[in-house]
Design an enzyme around this catalytic site. Structure first.
Site, PDB file in Angstrom:
ATOM      1  N   LYS A  51     103.082  29.690  50.319  1.00 35.74           N
ATOM      2  CA  LYS A  51     103.129  28.373  50.965  1.00 35.74           C
ATOM      3  C   LYS A  51     103.562  27.279  49.994  1.00 35.74           C
ATOM      4  O   LYS A  51     104.199  26.310  50.404  1.00 35.74           O
ATOM      5  CB  LYS A  51     101.794  28.018  51.640  1.00 35.74           C
ATOM      6  CG  LYS A  51     100.619  27.941  50.692  1.00 35.74           C
ATOM      7  CD  LYS A  51      99.345  27.697  51.458  1.00 35.74           C
ATOM      8  CE  LYS A  51      98.166  27.503  50.519  1.00 35.74           C
ATOM      9  NZ  LYS A  51      98.077  28.457  49.380  1.00 35.74           N
ATOM     10  N   ARG A 109      91.060  22.783  52.101  1.00 40.07           N
ATOM     11  CA  ARG A 109      90.691  24.177  51.866  1.00 40.07           C
ATOM     12  C   ARG A 109      89.299  24.482  52.400  1.00 40.07           C
ATOM     13  O   ARG A 109      88.845  25.619  52.291  1.00 40.07           O
ATOM     14  CB  ARG A 109      90.724  24.461  50.372  1.00 40.07           C
ATOM     15  CG  ARG A 109      91.977  25.159  49.877  1.00 40.07           C
ATOM     16  CD  ARG A 109      91.746  25.412  48.421  1.00 40.07           C
ATOM     17  NE  ARG A 109      92.519  26.410  47.782  1.00 40.07           N
ATOM     18  CZ  ARG A 109      93.630  26.192  47.104  1.00 40.07           C
ATOM     19  NH1 ARG A 109      94.182  25.011  47.086  1.00 40.07           N
ATOM     20  NH2 ARG A 109      94.191  27.174  46.438  1.00 40.07           N
ATOM     21  N   ARG A 154     102.569  37.242  39.377  1.00 41.36           N
ATOM     22  CA  ARG A 154     103.246  35.949  39.502  1.00 41.36           C
ATOM     23  C   ARG A 154     103.593  35.326  38.148  1.00 41.36           C
ATOM     24  O   ARG A 154     102.788  35.322  37.228  1.00 41.36           O
ATOM     25  CB  ARG A 154     102.305  35.017  40.256  1.00 41.36           C
ATOM     26  CG  ARG A 154     102.815  33.637  40.493  1.00 41.36           C
ATOM     27  CD  ARG A 154     102.461  33.234  41.895  1.00 41.36           C
ATOM     28  NE  ARG A 154     101.521  32.154  41.949  1.00 41.36           N
ATOM     29  CZ  ARG A 154     101.036  31.660  43.104  1.00 41.36           C
ATOM     30  NH1 ARG A 154     101.324  32.156  44.223  1.00 41.36           N
ATOM     31  NH2 ARG A 154     100.230  30.679  43.120  1.00 41.36           N
ATOM     32  N   ARG A 208      99.783  32.172  35.111  1.00 34.68           N
ATOM     33  CA  ARG A 208      98.668  31.246  35.306  1.00 34.68           C
ATOM     34  C   ARG A 208      97.336  31.903  34.956  1.00 34.68           C
ATOM     35  O   ARG A 208      97.147  33.093  35.167  1.00 34.68           O
ATOM     36  CB  ARG A 208      98.631  30.780  36.773  1.00 34.68           C
ATOM     37  CG  ARG A 208      99.449  29.530  36.985  1.00 34.68           C
ATOM     38  CD  ARG A 208      99.636  29.181  38.416  1.00 34.68           C
ATOM     39  NE  ARG A 208      98.418  29.263  39.223  1.00 34.68           N
ATOM     40  CZ  ARG A 208      98.371  28.877  40.494  1.00 34.68           C
ATOM     41  NH1 ARG A 208      99.430  28.389  41.079  1.00 34.68           N
ATOM     42  NH2 ARG A 208      97.255  28.986  41.177  1.00 34.68           N
ATOM     43  N   ARG A 256      89.443  34.326  44.417  1.00 30.90           N
ATOM     44  CA  ARG A 256      90.177  33.332  45.227  1.00 30.90           C
ATOM     45  C   ARG A 256      90.354  33.814  46.657  1.00 30.90           C
ATOM     46  O   ARG A 256      90.243  33.028  47.607  1.00 30.90           O
ATOM     47  CB  ARG A 256      91.556  33.046  44.597  1.00 30.90           C
ATOM     48  CG  ARG A 256      91.453  32.190  43.343  1.00 30.90           C
ATOM     49  CD  ARG A 256      92.718  32.234  42.535  1.00 30.90           C
ATOM     50  NE  ARG A 256      93.822  31.543  43.147  1.00 30.90           N
ATOM     51  CZ  ARG A 256      95.106  31.724  42.809  1.00 30.90           C
ATOM     52  NH1 ARG A 256      95.432  32.608  41.883  1.00 30.90           N
ATOM     53  NH2 ARG A 256      96.047  31.032  43.401  1.00 30.90           N
TER      54      ARG A 256
HETATM   55  P1  AMP Z   1      96.549  26.454  43.932  1.00 31.84           P
HETATM   56  O1  AMP Z   1      97.652  26.119  42.981  1.00 31.84           O
HETATM   57  O2  AMP Z   1      96.712  25.791  45.265  1.00 31.84           O
HETATM   58  O3  AMP Z   1      96.297  27.917  44.034  1.00 31.84           O
HETATM   59  O4  AMP Z   1      95.217  25.812  43.314  1.00 31.84           O
HETATM   60  C1  AMP Z   1      94.749  26.190  42.044  1.00 31.84           C
HETATM   61  C2  AMP Z   1      93.290  25.813  41.885  1.00 31.84           C
HETATM   62  O5  AMP Z   1      93.115  24.385  42.055  1.00 31.84           O
HETATM   63  C3  AMP Z   1      92.357  26.434  42.913  1.00 31.84           C
HETATM   64  O6  AMP Z   1      91.991  27.753  42.582  1.00 31.84           O
HETATM   65  C4  AMP Z   1      91.181  25.462  42.863  1.00 31.84           C
HETATM   66  O7  AMP Z   1      90.405  25.665  41.693  1.00 31.84           O
HETATM   67  C5  AMP Z   1      91.894  24.122  42.722  1.00 31.84           C
HETATM   68  N1  AMP Z   1      92.205  23.520  44.042  1.00 31.84           N
HETATM   69  C6  AMP Z   1      93.434  23.273  44.551  1.00 31.84           C
HETATM   70  N2  AMP Z   1      93.349  22.715  45.776  1.00 31.84           N
HETATM   71  C7  AMP Z   1      92.032  22.590  46.046  1.00 31.84           C
HETATM   72  C8  AMP Z   1      91.292  22.103  47.156  1.00 31.84           C
HETATM   73  N3  AMP Z   1      91.903  21.638  48.268  1.00 31.84           N
HETATM   74  N4  AMP Z   1      89.938  22.136  47.082  1.00 31.84           N
HETATM   75  C9  AMP Z   1      89.313  22.605  45.999  1.00 31.84           C
HETATM   76  N5  AMP Z   1      89.948  23.099  44.930  1.00 31.84           N
HETATM   77  C10 AMP Z   1      91.301  23.100  44.932  1.00 31.84           C
END
Ligand code: AMP
Length: 214
Positions: free
Chosen positions: A13, A86, A125, A158, A169
Site C-alpha cells: 500500500k 491503524r 524487503r 529496515r 506486526r
Molecule cells: P509502516 O512504515 O507503515 O510499516 O510503519 C512503521 C512503524 O511506524 C510501525 O510498525 C509503527 O511502529 C509505526 N506506525 C506507523 N503508523 C502508525 C499508526 N497509524 N499508529 C501507530 N503506529 C504507527
C-alpha cells in the site's frame, strides 16, 4: 481528495500510495515515513517513537493522531493516508478531526494479502534511503545490488524486517487494524483490491476506482 489506504504490512500500500499520489497530484502521507524521519532527525517525537518502531509495535494513538493532525490535516488539502488509521480509536479520532474541519474521507481502499505472502515480501524487503522506493531481494531485485533504480540512492533493510518483528506486526494488524475493514464498510467507503496481483495491475485497479472522484 482525501483517501485512506488500508492493508497488512507487505500488501504494497505504501508503494501504491506513492505512485497514486504522484499520478493524481495529492500528498502521500505515510505515518511510518513521518515517524522514521522524526527518529532520524532526533526530535522529541522521534525519541519517543524509536523503540516502538524498532520492535514493530504501534505508537500510542494520541501521539500518532496529534502528529497526523499537525503534519497532514492542517498542512494539506488533498492526501492519501498510508498506514493511518491503524486502530479503531485512531479512525474515530480521524473522523472527529475531519468533522471539526467540516471535512470527510472520500474513499478507503483495502489491499488484501494473506500472511504467508506478506511474510515472504516483508522479510526480503529493501528500501531506498533517499526516495523510499521498495525492492525485494528475490521478487523485485534492483538492477544493481544495493543501489536504487529510481534515484541511485543506497538500499537498506529496515530494522522491522526481521521474521520476529514481521510476525509481531502481522499479529498486531489482525488484532487492531483489520477491524477497520468492517468499520469503513459500514460507512460505505470501502473497496477491497487483491494485493497479491502484479503491482501494475493493482495500480491500474486503484486508479480506475479513483477516477470518479477526480
Ligand atoms: P509502516 O512504515 O507503515 O510499516 O510503519 C512503521 C512503524 O511506524 C510501525 O510498525 C509503527 O511502529 C509505526 N506506525 C506507523 N503508523 C502508525 C499508526 N497509524 N499508529 C501507530 N503506529 C504507527
Amino acid at each position: 481528495m482525501k483517501l485512506v489506504f488500508l492493508g497488512p504490512p507487505g500488501a504494497g500500500k505504501g508503494t501504491q500510495a506513492s505512485r497514486v499520489a504522484e499520478k493524481v497530484g495529492i500528498f502521500h502521507a505515510s505515518t511510518g515515513d513521518i515517524f522514521r524521519a522524526a527518529v532520524k532527525g532526533g526530535t522529541d517525537v522521534g525519541k519517543t517513537v524509536k523503540d516502538y518502531l524498532d520492535g514493530g509495535r504501534l505508537v500510542p494513538d494520541e501521539l500518532t493522531c496529534r502528529v497526523v493532525e499537525q503534519e497532514v490535516l492542517d498542512a494539506r488539502k488533498d492526501y492519501v493516508l498510508d498506514g493511518f488509521p491503524r486502530t479503531i480509536a485512531q479512525a474515530d479520532m480521524l473522523e472527529a478531526a475531519l468533522a471539526r474541519r467540516g471535512q470527510k474521507l472520500d474513499a478507503v481502499i483495502h489491499y488484501a494479502l494473506d500472511d504467508a505472502e506478506a511474510t515472504v515480501r516483508l522479510t526480503g524487503r529493501l528500501v531506498c534511503r533517499k526516495c523510499g522506493w521498495n525492492f525485494h531481494k528475490v521478487n523485485m531485485p534492483p538492477k544493481k545490488q544495493g543501489v536504487c533504480d529510481q534515484c541511485g540512492g543506497e538500499l537498506y533493510i529496515r530494522s522491522d524486517s526481521t521474521l520476529e518483528a514481521v510476525q509481531k506486526r502481522l499479529a498486531e494488524y489482525h488484532e487492531k487494524t483489520e477491524p477497520l475493514v468492517a468499520y469503513y464498510a459500514r460507512r460505505n467507503l470501502l473497496t477491497t483490491i487483491d494485493a497479491s496481483q502484479p503491482f501494475e495491475t493493482v495500480l491500474s485497479q486503484t486508479l480506475e476506482l479513483l477516477r470518479p472522484l477526480r
